[in-house]
Design a protein around this motif. Structure first.
Motif, PDB file in Angstrom:
ATOM      1  N   LYS A 116       0.825  -1.205   0.000  1.00 34.89           N
ATOM      2  CA  LYS A 116       0.000   0.000   0.000  1.00 34.89           C
ATOM      3  C   LYS A 116       0.860   1.256   0.000  1.00 34.89           C
ATOM      4  O   LYS A 116       0.454   2.299  -0.511  1.00 34.89           O
ATOM      5  N   TYR A 117       2.053   1.123   0.596  1.00 32.16           N
ATOM      6  CA  TYR A 117       2.981   2.251   0.661  1.00 32.16           C
ATOM      7  C   TYR A 117       4.230   1.903  -0.136  1.00 32.16           C
ATOM      8  O   TYR A 117       4.724   0.774  -0.068  1.00 32.16           O
ATOM      9  N   HIS A 118       4.731   2.864  -0.876  1.00 28.22           N
ATOM     10  CA  HIS A 118       5.785   2.620  -1.859  1.00 28.22           C
ATOM     11  C   HIS A 118       6.966   3.550  -1.601  1.00 28.22           C
ATOM     12  O   HIS A 118       6.789   4.763  -1.485  1.00 28.22           O
ATOM     13  N   ALA A 199      -0.924   6.930  -6.046  1.00 27.69           N
ATOM     14  CA  ALA A 199       0.022   7.083  -7.159  1.00 27.69           C
ATOM     15  C   ALA A 199      -0.472   6.391  -8.416  1.00 27.69           C
ATOM     16  O   ALA A 199      -0.193   6.849  -9.539  1.00 27.69           O
ATOM     17  N   ARG A 200      -1.210   5.313  -8.261  1.00 31.84           N
ATOM     18  CA  ARG A 200      -1.715   4.599  -9.433  1.00 31.84           C
ATOM     19  C   ARG A 200      -2.824   5.372 -10.137  1.00 31.84           C
ATOM     20  O   ARG A 200      -3.234   5.006 -11.234  1.00 31.84           O
ATOM     21  N   LEU A 220       0.222  14.150  -6.506  1.00 32.18           N
ATOM     22  CA  LEU A 220      -0.269  13.534  -5.277  1.00 32.18           C
ATOM     23  C   LEU A 220      -0.866  14.550  -4.311  1.00 32.18           C
ATOM     24  O   LEU A 220      -1.602  14.178  -3.386  1.00 32.18           O
ATOM     25  N   LYS A 221      -0.572  15.820  -4.511  1.00 31.75           N
ATOM     26  CA  LYS A 221      -1.105  16.857  -3.621  1.00 31.75           C
ATOM     27  C   LYS A 221      -2.629  16.890  -3.620  1.00 31.75           C
ATOM     28  O   LYS A 221      -3.234  17.344  -2.650  1.00 31.75           O
ATOM     29  N   ARG A 222      -3.253  16.402  -4.671  1.00 35.76           N
ATOM     30  CA  ARG A 222      -4.717  16.422  -4.691  1.00 35.76           C
ATOM     31  C   ARG A 222      -5.316  15.382  -3.740  1.00 35.76           C
ATOM     32  O   ARG A 222      -6.515  15.439  -3.424  1.00 35.76           O
TER      33      ARG A 222
END
Length: 284
Positions: A116-118, A199-200, A220-222
């Motif tokens: 889930k975290y990259h 991110a996907r 990603l800020k959105r």
């Protein structure tokens, strides 16, 4: 003074053929122990012609101390040296990406990662054992989409510890000021982690030579804010690929000239990048 990364320096910038079999087997076993079949965190190393640095990077990652289930994956980005062989001999799961650019390599890693975290990882960098957990402490907070942190350089005969400390102090002060309005400009691929589900839904740019990391952070800020970890214990340490102008003073002056030309940008938020012509990948 002993540094946490000194033992990795013993094989850094050396041909893989000079790495002892005991060291290879030790790294291999430690990497295997860390791998989870159901990872929450994916730690993904991209490498292009990193034969002399990759093993040291993976040695540091093999000693991560984390409470999270993780996987460590590699991407070989069309290397012409023994990079792929190092992934094989150290037993690390990896993928070949033949399209050349960090963007394509990052894209490949995200496509195959399960967590889930990259975490973006660069093969010429060392990571302290607390790195994942310190970054996750920020990344898992409500309203955060991604996290960046500062980085250091190792001292050598051309770069003293004192000169590097002064350089990093000035650089970090500027980055701290910049992060209030333009946090995406502080993101570097070697020190970047994010929510993979978000991110996907974004685009990792492959049409630029550099900046695919900051561009992703901007998108990603959105989904949430860009957070930063300010903890010297968690700082990765890297080589001089980004300090290729010679002396520290020359590097500092060159950066000052570049930053002063567009200094007004630190006072205004932005929702897109204005790409310079020399950063665009030309289609042949």
């Amino acid at each position: 003074m002993t540094n946490w990364y000194d033992k990795y320096m013993a094989i850094y910038e050396k041909p893989f053929s000079e790495v002892s079999q005991n060291t290879i087997e030790n790294i291999r076993q430690q990497l295997r122990k860390l791998q989870s079949s159901e990872p929450l965190v994916s730690v993904v190393v991209i490498a292009y012609n990193e034969e002399c640095r990759l093993a040291a990077c993976l040695w540091s990652l093999s000693e991560l101390q984390t409470k999270y289930p993780i996987e460590i994956l590699g991407v070989n980005n069309n290397s012409k040296d023994r990079t792929e062989e190092i992934y094989q001999k150290l037993g690390l799961p990896y993928y070949n990406e033949t399209k050349q650019s960090p963007g394509f390599a990052r894209q490949c890693g995200l496509q195959h990662a399960k967590g889930k975290y990259h975490f973006f990882i660069d093969a010429d960098t060392f990571y302290p054992s607390c790195y994942v957990d310190k970054m996750m402490g920020k990344l898992t907070k409500p309203g955060v989409s991604c996290v960046g942190t500062f980085w250091s350089f190792y001292p050598d005969e051309q770069h003293s510890a004192f000169s590097l400390f002064c350089f990093e102090l000035i650089r970090d002060t500027f980055l701290w000021v910049q992060h209030f309005k333009r946090p995406e400009l502080n993101i570097r691929g070697m020190t970047f982690a994010f929510n993979a589900d978000y991110a996907r839904q974004c685009t990792i740019r492959t049409d630029i030579r550099r900046g695919e990391d900051g561009s992703l952070a901007l998108e990603l800020k959105r989904f949430g804010k860009i957070a930063f970890l300010y903890d010297r214990k968690a700082r990765p340490v890297t080589g001089y690929g980004t300090l290729n102008e010679g002396s520290i003073l020359k590097s500092l002056l060159n950066r000052a000239k570049v930053q002063l030309r567009g200094f007004s940008r630190v006072f205004y938020k932005a929702d897109h990048y204005d790409d310079s012509e020399d950063n665009l990948v030309k289609n042949k």
